[in-house]
Each structure stands twice: as structure tokens, then as C-alpha cells.
Design a protein around this motif. Structure first.
Motif, short mmCIF file in Angstrom:
data_model
loop_
_atom_site.label_atom_id
_atom_site.label_comp_id
_atom_site.label_asym_id
_atom_site.label_seq_id
_atom_site.Cartn_x
_atom_site.Cartn_y
_atom_site.Cartn_z
N ASP B 72 -26.65 -10.97 -85.08
CA ASP B 72 -25.81 -11.68 -86.05
C ASP B 72 -26.57 -12.77 -86.80
O ASP B 72 -26.43 -12.91 -88.01
N ASN B 73 -27.36 -13.55 -86.04
CA ASN B 73 -28.09 -14.66 -86.68
C ASN B 73 -29.04 -14.17 -87.77
O ASN B 73 -29.23 -14.82 -88.77
N ASP B 76 -27.08 -13.52 -90.72
CA ASP B 76 -26.70 -14.81 -91.30
C ASP B 76 -27.80 -15.42 -92.16
O ASP B 76 -27.52 -16.13 -93.12
N ARG B 82 -21.00 -20.41 -94.49
CA ARG B 82 -19.57 -20.15 -94.66
C ARG B 82 -18.94 -21.39 -95.26
O ARG B 82 -19.28 -22.51 -94.89
N GLU B 93 -15.89 -13.56 -94.79
CA GLU B 93 -17.09 -12.76 -94.58
C GLU B 93 -17.46 -11.97 -95.83
O GLU B 93 -18.62 -11.90 -96.22
N ARG B 96 -19.02 -14.09 -98.85
CA ARG B 96 -20.24 -14.89 -98.69
C ARG B 96 -21.37 -14.35 -99.57
O ARG B 96 -21.58 -13.14 -99.68
N GLU B 299 -26.46 -25.10 -87.50
CA GLU B 299 -26.35 -23.76 -86.92
C GLU B 299 -27.70 -23.37 -86.35
O GLU B 299 -28.54 -22.79 -87.03
N ARG B 302 -28.93 -19.63 -86.47
CA ARG B 302 -29.38 -19.17 -87.77
C ARG B 302 -30.73 -19.79 -88.13
O ARG B 302 -31.63 -19.11 -88.64
#
Lengths: 330, 336
Positions: B72-73, B76, B82, B93, B96, B299, B302
Motif C-alpha cells: 500500500d505504501n 501511496d 488524502r 480514493e 486522489r 505518514e 509512505r
């Protein structure tokens, strides 16, 4: 003549070059002209982008010009006023404060540079003494240790910032939960924050000291040790009278490099601690940036920059003289 | 009984010392290795952690064992933040946008590549001249080149900023003093030229950062290639240029590659100048990374993923050039 020769520089193959051999056609390109041609791009670029700005900032340091307020104006000369202010000879209250700040920031820089270089030297040299032999995985270890010093300083600082967090940082988890020590507030305590910078720098650059020490150690001729063994010399004697004198010149060069680099540390100070808490990690480079691009005191910043420059040149010269002394003796 | 053990102990003493030494050796070795590798390992596993795991106490150490790794990262990295604080909302989602990472990465690659090629070419030529020709004031010139590396970069940051801001205006001011109309008109036309937010400016700057290094390193290498090689070729009827092209350059090429690693790394890692000069355009990855740190909530997953992607080329380079690196980091002070 010169131009026509230059345009054909690339066509070195004899087939394309007509009747005369290249040797004849390039006769105009004497060694003198060639050395001029080869050197001038480098020298010109360095002159324009490295030296010219330096001279410009020297000129600015004698003015009280500001890049924001006085854009388009001709800088007004104020003599050594900015230097006086930076050195604490100012008269008004703000000027006096600047003097105090500069002195403080130099002290902070010293508090960072000294421990960093000393720890790196001792650790690096110690490790090199231990690891100076053949063993399984030596190449792998050397390669792994090379990685930290190649990494982007911003990322290194970023990651130490994450690891040093008081609440979720893994370092504090290891110290507190595994080894039962106290939770250390690395980044928010005035006395400790500078050590966070030292820690990150030690991680990054101890391998450098170690690798140079190893290079020095492996250059010591074996027969010296063998001769000492014949005389039944103690381990300490061998270290003191053979190893150390042979390695010192190289170690001093390493110290010189590390001092110069640590002195101008900027990226890590910005990202890891942001100069805080309370300005306790504002090393000189960072402070200079703030004066120049936050307060926009361009003249004053240039003067401080020159003071920084003089200090490091003096320091470097001291070290270089020492290195030469030792080299002359040996 | 006591005397007995006493005796065996003394006779075993050299052996015990030997084992103690071995133990100490391997202990230090492993500790050093762990200390060096741990932050990298930590960054890597953080980049694979789901968001809930990143800020967890106690932290999780092993992917697959402690937590289920996710990519996921890495997805991202290529998407913008977000909007708002409400994470994980499915309808956000879709809206973005692509983040600046691909752009800044492309910029990093372009700037680093051009810088490296030019710096290595220019520096190699200069180094050849220093190595082979009699040059007046050679020692002074070489010291001058080295001295540009001693400067704390922040000291030149101010004038470089001023110079890059409006080089056109500076030239124009000078040209307006010349009472010839077309020269003045030319001055007017370049008045708005700026080197800020441009590829050219930052590349020129990085070349000057790399040049001293290339010149010093390559001079060391050229000094090691015997002069007689070219002299023999020139005896056989080659011009000096041919001799350089056909004999010296092939010899020096591996050294040029090794040297270029350092130019690559300097340009790839630089932060302050690009942050200040190229804020709006032609920005590279380090300032971008700094900007996604943002305020408050960071984050980390990320950030870690971005860092990993950005560091992979460097780690590959380090691995490929490992045998030349020591000489490089010491400016040629340590010979192999």
C-alpha cells in the motif's frame, strides 16, 4: 584555423580525414594550446560559479544590504560594521543579541563537531584494529558499512527522527522495554538533542574512519612486527611504536575531512531537529541560513559566512601543518 | 580439589584467552554489522507495514511473523495526500491525484545524468592536462580547485541565490553602461533571464560541486598510466589526440566510471541548494521528501517507501563500485 580544427575534433578516424594524416592536420594543436583547451572549461566554470559568488559575498559583507528590502538598490557600504556586530561589538540591543547568538552557535557547533569526530575516530580505529584480519564475510561487512555514507543525508535524518521518537521510536523501545532503561526524549530536550545529531552522524561516518584506518593498518610492513617479536616486545610496545606512528598521518587526513564536513553540517540539523529545541541544535550553517533567508539580513549573513570560512581555514591549516610535520619526520 | 582446578586453569589460560579474543572479535563484528544495517532494515520493513502498524507500541520487527506486509505504501508514494484527516474513505480514493514523486524523480535522474556526464568529461580533460603537460602555476591551480570544496556550501548560498535569481539583470546593468544601442537592446532582451527554477542553473551548480573531485581523482589515475604508452603511439605516427582517444581513454575508462559514482551521489543527495533555488520547478526528490513530512501527522510508511525507492539506485551503485569507493571518499588520499 582554430575553428576548423575544433569542428573536426571528433573525426579521429583516418578514413574520413582526407589526404593528409591527422598528425599534420592537428599540427596547430600544440601541447600548450591543448592544455589550455582542456583546462579552460573547468577553470572558467569554477571561476564563475564558485569564486565569483565568493567575491560577491565578500563585497556584500561590507554592506547592510537585504535581498528582500533592498532589491534593485545599490548596496550601501558600512565598512566592518557587520563583522563588529557578529563578533559582539555591536552597540544597540539587537546588535548585541546577534553577537551573543553567533558566539552561542559557534559553541553549539563545537559541541557537535568535537564529540562527533572524537567518537568516530576512536570507534572507527578500534574497530579497524579488531577487524584487521581475514575472516568469513569480510567483503560483505565492508560493503554494508560503505552504504550509510553514500545515503541521502535528508533521508538518514528522516529515519533517525522516526527511530528516535519518544513514544513510538524503536530506539526507546529497545532502551526502555528491552533493557529497562529510562525513556529518552531525544529530540525535545535541550541537553540531549545535540546528541541525536551526533548519533546519526556517528552512524553515517564511523565506517569512513574504520575503512581509512584499515587502509592504514594494512600498509604497515609485516617485517616490523616480526622484528619486534624477535625482541619479544609487548603488544603495547608494538602498538605504541609501530602501529600508531605508521597510521597517524592517514588518520589525521581522515580527521581533517570529517572536521570539515561536520563543521558544515546542515541537512541533518534541519530535518532531524530543525534547530530546536530552543535553538539548542542550531549549528553555524543552519544559523547562517536563518539569518540569510529568514531574517533576510544579507549583509550580516555574508559577514558571518566569512567568519565561518576564516575559522575553518585556520583549523584546516593547523591540521595540514601537523600532517606535514609528521610526514617530514617519517 | 581446589589446587587441582587451579592447575588446570593455569594450563588452559592461553586457550581461554584465545577463546575470549575470538568471542570478542565475533561479538564486535556482529554488533557493528547490526548497528550499520539496522536503520536500513527498519526503513525497509516500515515501508511494508500497514498504516496501523507503523505507529504501534511495541513496534513489530518481522514481516510475515509480526504483521502481514503490504505494498500500500508504495502505491501511496505515487498519489497525493488524502484530503482532510479522514483517512481510508473509499470515495476519496478515486479522486486522489498523482503525487509529485514521478516528476521529481525524473528531474533527479535528468539533472544527475547531465551533471555526471559533463563533470566527468570536463574534469577528465583538465586532469589529463595537469598530469601530462607542463603548466605554469599548476600547483596553485590545483589548490584553487581543491579549495572550492572546502567552503561550507551555505556561505556561497547567498551570492549564488542572488546570481541565479537575475543573472540577466546583472548583465543588463553592465551592458547599459556601453553607449552602443544594439548592445543596450540586447541587454534589455535578456533582462528577465533567470537561472532559478531551471535545469541549467542547478546542473551548472552541481557540476562545480563535482569538478574538484573529478580533477583530483583523475589526475591520480592518469599519473599511474605510464607516459610511455602515448609517447610510443606518437612515435608510430599518431597525433596526441589520437593517442588520447585510442590509448589513454580506454585505460582510464574504469577510473572514470568509479569517479562518476561520486558525482552521481553528490548530485542525487543534494538538498539545500535545490530547495532554495528550484522551489517551483525542476525540483528533485530530497526537497519533495522533506515536503511530505509536512506538519503534525507524518505518514512514516509512505515516507519510508519513497526513501526506499530513492535509495535503491545508490545502494546498487555502492555495491558496483565498492572497490573504488574508499579512494573516492578520501579524494584520492588513500591509494588502492
Amino acid at each position: 584555423m582554430v575553428n576548423s580544427g575544433l569542428t573536426q575534433n571528433n573525426q579521429l578516424d583516418k578514413e574520413h580525414s582526407g589526404d593528409k594524416p591527422l598528425r599534420v592536420r592537428f599540427r596547430w594543436l600544440t601541447d600548450n594550446r591543448m592544455s589550455f583547451l582542456f583546462l579552460s572549461p573547468t577553470m572558467l566554470l569554477l571561476l564563475f560559479i564558485a569564486i565569483f559568488p565568493l567575491i560577491w559575498s565578500l563585497r556584500l559583507s561590507f554592506t547592510d544590504w537585504s535581498v528582500i528590502g533592498d532589491a534593485g538598490k545599490i548596496p550601501e557600504p558600512v565598512g566592518f560594521h557587520s563583522y563588529g556586530t557578529a563578533l559582539g561589538l555591536g552597540e544597540t540591543r539587537t546588535e548585541k543579541r546577534v553577537g551573543v547568538e553567533v558566539a552561542e552557535r559557534f559553541a553549539i557547533t563545537g559541541q557537535f563537531v568535537l564529540p562527533t569526530v572524537i567518537i568516530e575516530l576512536l570507534l572507527g580505529f578500534g574497530l579497524a584494529m579488531l577487524l584487521n584480519r581475514k575472516f568469513l564475510g569480510r567483503g560483505l561487512l565492508m560493503t554494508v558499512m560503505l552504504i550509510p555514507m553514500m545515503l541521502t543525508p535528508v533521508i538518514v535524518a528522516l529515519y533517525w527522527k522516526y527511530m528516535l521518537r519518544t513514544d513510538i521510536g524503536v530506539i526507546n523501545y529497545l532502551i526502555h522495554d528491552i533493557f529497562g532503561g529510562p525513556r529518552i526524549d531525544w529530540l525535545n530536550q535541550i541537553k540531549i538533542a545535540i546528541w541525536a545529531l551526533v548519533l546519526a552522524d556517528v552512524w553515517m561516518w564511523t565506517p569512513f574512519m574504520m575503512l581509512i584506518s584499515l587502509a592504514g593498518l594494512s600498509a604497515v610492513p609485516k617485517y616490523l612486527y616480526e622484528a619486534a617479536d624477535v625482541d619479544q616486545a609487548s603488544a603495547w610496545f608494538k602498538f605504541r611504536h609501530i602501529t600508531l606512528p605508521m597510521v597517524t598521518p592517514l588518520l589525521l587526513i581522515a580527521v581533517l575531512f570529517r572536521t570539515m564536513d561536520a563543521y558544515r553540517l546542515f541537512d541533518q540539523a534541519w530535518v532531524l531537529t530543525g534547530g530546536g529545541p530552543g535553538g539548542s541544535t542550531e549549528v553555524m550553517s543552519f544559523y547562517l541560513y536563518l539569518v540569510a533567508f529568514k531574517d533576510f539580513e544579507t549583509g550580516l549573513a555574508s559577514a558571518i559566512g566569512y567568519i565561518m570560512l576564516i575559522v575553518i581555514i585556520a583549523l584546516a591549516n593547523l591540521l595540514i601543518r601537523k600532517i606535514n610535520e609528521i610526514a617530514d619526520e617519517g | 580439589m581446589t589446587t587441582n582446578t587451579q592447575i588446570t586453569r593455569t594450563s588452559n589460560l592461553p586457550k581461554i584467552i584465545h577463546y575470549a579474543k575470538e568471542f570478542l572479535f565475533w561479538f564486535v563484528l556482529i554488533a557493528t554489522f547490526l548497528f550499520s544495517i539496522f536503520p536500513l532494515y527498519w526503513m525497509f520493513i516500515t515501508s511494508l507495514k500497514p498504516r496501523t502498524d507503523v505507529e504501534m507500541t511495541p513496534p513489530t520487527f518481522m514481516p510475515f511473523v509480526d504483521y502481514q506486509p503490504t505494498l500500500d505504501n508504495y502505491v501511496d508514494v505515487f498519489l497525493k495526500d488524502r484530503a482532510g484527516a479522514g483517512f481510508a474513505e473509499a470515495d476519496q480514493e478515486a479522486t486522489r491525484k498523482i503525487s509529485e514523486f514521478p516528476t521529481t524523480l525524473t528531474n533527479s535522474v535528468i539533472i544527475t545524468t547531465v551533471t555526471t556526464i559533463l563533470a566527468v568529461l570536463m574534469g577528465t580533460l583538465a586532469a589529463y592536462a595537469f598530469s601530462r603537460f607542463q603548466i605554469k602555476g599548476e600547483a596553485d591551480m590545483r589548490f584553487f580547485i581543491l579549495s572550492t570544496r572546502m567552503l561550507p556550501p551555505v556561505v556561497v548560498l547567498i551570492p549564488v541565490f542572488l546570481m541565479f535569481n537575475q543573472p540577466g539583470e546583472l548583465v543588463n546593468n553592465a551592458l547599459q553602461n556601453i553607449p552602443i544601442s544594439f548592445i543596450q537592446a540586447f541587454g534589455e532582451s535578456i533582462k528577465d533571464f533567470s537561472l532559478r527554477n531551471s535545469y541549467i542553473g542547478i546542473t551548472l551548480l552541481y557540476i562545480t560541486f563535482g569538478l574538484p573531485f573529478v580533477v583530483w581523482m583523475m589526475k591520480g589515475f592518469f599519473d599511474e598510466i605510464p607516459k610511455e604508452y602515448e609517447e610510443a603511439a606518437m612515435m608510430d605516427g599518431y597525433s596526441r589526440l589520437e593517442a588520447i582517444w585510442k590509448i589513454v581513454l580506454p585505460e582510464a575508462f574504469p577510473a572514470m566510471l568509479a569517479t562518476s559514482v561520486f558525482v552521481v551521489i553528490t548530485a542525487w543527495n543534494e538538498f539545500v541548494f535545490v530547495l532554495l533555488l528550484n522551489r517551483d520547478n525542476a525540483t528533485t526528490v530530497p526537497p519533495f521528501l522533506f515536503s511530505i513530512l509536512g506538519y503534525g501527522q507524518v505518514e512514516w510508511g509512505r515516507t519510508a517507501a519513497t526513501s526506499v525507492l530513492f535509495l535503491i539506485p545508490i545502494i546498487v551503485f555502492t555495491f558496483l563500485a565498492r572497490n573504488h569507493l574508499l579512494r573516492g571518499v578520501t579524494f584520492g588520499a588513500v591509494r588502492r
